[in-house]
Every structure is written in structure tokens, then in C-alpha cells.
Scaffold this active site. Sequence first.
Site, PDB file in Angstrom:
ATOM      1  N   VAL A   7     -14.686 -72.999 -17.629  1.00 44.20           N
ATOM      2  CA  VAL A   7     -15.103 -74.395 -17.454  1.00 44.20           C
ATOM      3  C   VAL A   7     -15.452 -74.983 -18.809  1.00 44.20           C
ATOM      4  CG1 VAL A   7     -16.609 -75.990 -16.220  1.00 44.20           C
ATOM      5  CG2 VAL A   7     -16.058 -73.756 -15.206  1.00 44.20           C
ATOM      6  N   GLY A 108     -22.830 -71.036 -26.733  1.00 39.42           N
ATOM      7  CA  GLY A 108     -22.011 -71.440 -25.601  1.00 39.42           C
ATOM      8  C   GLY A 108     -21.210 -70.283 -25.037  1.00 39.42           C
ATOM      9  N   ASP A 110     -18.216 -70.201 -23.907  1.00 36.71           N
ATOM     10  CA  ASP A 110     -16.853 -70.133 -24.421  1.00 36.71           C
ATOM     11  C   ASP A 110     -16.791 -69.403 -25.750  1.00 36.71           C
ATOM     12  OD1 ASP A 110     -18.314 -72.188 -25.602  1.00 36.71           O
ATOM     13  OD2 ASP A 110     -16.629 -73.595 -25.689  1.00 36.71           O
ATOM     14  N   ARG A 111     -17.750 -69.669 -26.622  1.00 39.61           N
ATOM     15  CA  ARG A 111     -17.776 -69.009 -27.920  1.00 39.61           C
ATOM     16  C   ARG A 111     -18.132 -67.532 -27.777  1.00 39.61           C
ATOM     17  NH1 ARG A 111     -21.227 -73.160 -31.536  1.00 39.61           N
ATOM     18  NH2 ARG A 111     -20.170 -72.137 -33.299  1.00 39.61           N
TER      19      ARG A 111
END
Length: 260
Positions: A7, A108, A110-111
Site C-alpha cells: 500500500v 516507512g 516500504d523502505r
Amino acid sequence: MLLAVDVGNTNVVFALFDGREIKGRWRVATDPRRTGDEYAVWLLQLLQLEGYDRKQVEQIVISTVVPRALHNLKVLAQKYFGIDALVAGEGLANYGFVADVDEPRSLGADRAVNAIAAHAKYAGDLIVVDFGTATTFDHIDFMGTYKGGIIAPGINLSLDALVNAAAKLPRIAIEAPGSRTVIGRNTEDQMHIGVFWGYVAMMEGLIARMRSEIGRPAQVVATGGLAVLFGDHTDIFDHVDADLTLDGIALLGERAASLA
């Protein structure tokens, strides 16, 4: 099979994994208001079109940088797949690496999953460049420790700001200019040069500064929607890995399954 859910601020990507192999992937615009039922109408049809049944999905792992979207995705997993979804960074899906930064909890998802996948796939110190809503540059050292990074405006954000603030500038597509000249002879060419080669120059400068500060050889891994475009027009990337984020989510699922 594993259903990985990534997401982002712009899109939600669903990917179906059989082991480490991606069998299918589907993308929808991120909307925190979208309900589990709405996701299901769309996703279940796509699974069926690709020849898969929801009963084949045995595990769901969600990585999100949009907290408001999480609840409805958990509803999707429970109501339509009968699965309690794992959330990246929580419980059995904890990241399992050291974040050597001032505020580790602010990293985050994603990171974090990029760092996991990059360290698993490539050797030595790494700089991961992820082209998303923002463009991020992350340093993962040879031990797999997350050491910090950079957050820069994404190229789409930069272009939107330019067009919205200057009434006479047209909206252009993000693409490489037709030549390597940096002296444009009309408005659109000048905009392409500024956006594209300006962004390349920014990346080259930041990566050079990061490498100097790291003090050891560091490979550069690019991922995200525009990685291939820039990879075709610059030699600053050692690897272009479009599936890095999804692979990191799959690795979290694999690790969680071994601990369950």
C-alpha cells in the site's frame, strides 16, 4: 500461496507469490475509503481471470504507508480469504533488522521491506533508490543494518508543482527528452530537460555524496515505477529491480511462516 499487499500513497499493489515467484500482480489507486467488499469485487475477479482460486491463498502480508487503509484490507483478508493478515513490522512479520537511526519507529514500511529484500539479494553496502510518490534513497550496510537515507519530492510531485504554479506551462508526460542536449529550443523541450535531466543530476549528486559518506563501495539498487525509465538513460544504477518491495514482503511472509 502468498498474497502480498503493498500500500503506497498513490497505488495499492497486490501480488500473488508461489514460493519466490510472482504469478500475478494487480494495481488499484489508493483510497483509504475503499471497503473490504469493494476490494473483493475487483480482486477476486482478477484472480479468477488469471486462473487462480481464493482458496489457494494461504497467507496474506500487508505493507502499508497509509494507516487508514489497513483496516479495510484486514477485513478483505478475513472475510473473503478466511485469513488473519500479517502486517509488516508487527508480530511474526517484524522486520528483523536493526534500524540505526534517531527514530526507528518512523521508518516507512516500504523502505523497511526494500532494505530486507536488497540485503537478501545483493552483497555489501547498498543504496536503494525507490521512485514513488516521494523518491527515497536508503543506505543498508553490509550487515543488513538500516543506516538512514534521504527523502526527496517524487518526479510527479515536482512536475505537478511546476505546472500548477506557472499558468502558461503545459502539462507534459514524464519521459526522456528526444536528445541528450540540455539547451531546449521550445517550452515543452525545456520542461522535459528540466524535469528529466534535472532529476538525473539530483540523483547523481546525492548518490555521489552518499557513497563518499559511506566510505566503502556501495551498489545502487533502483526500484519503483520510473526505475526502468531512468535506468535506460543513466549508468548510476548497478541493478534495476522492479519487484524489490514485493520481494521484501514475501520474505517477511516466509520468515513468519517458519516461526509460526
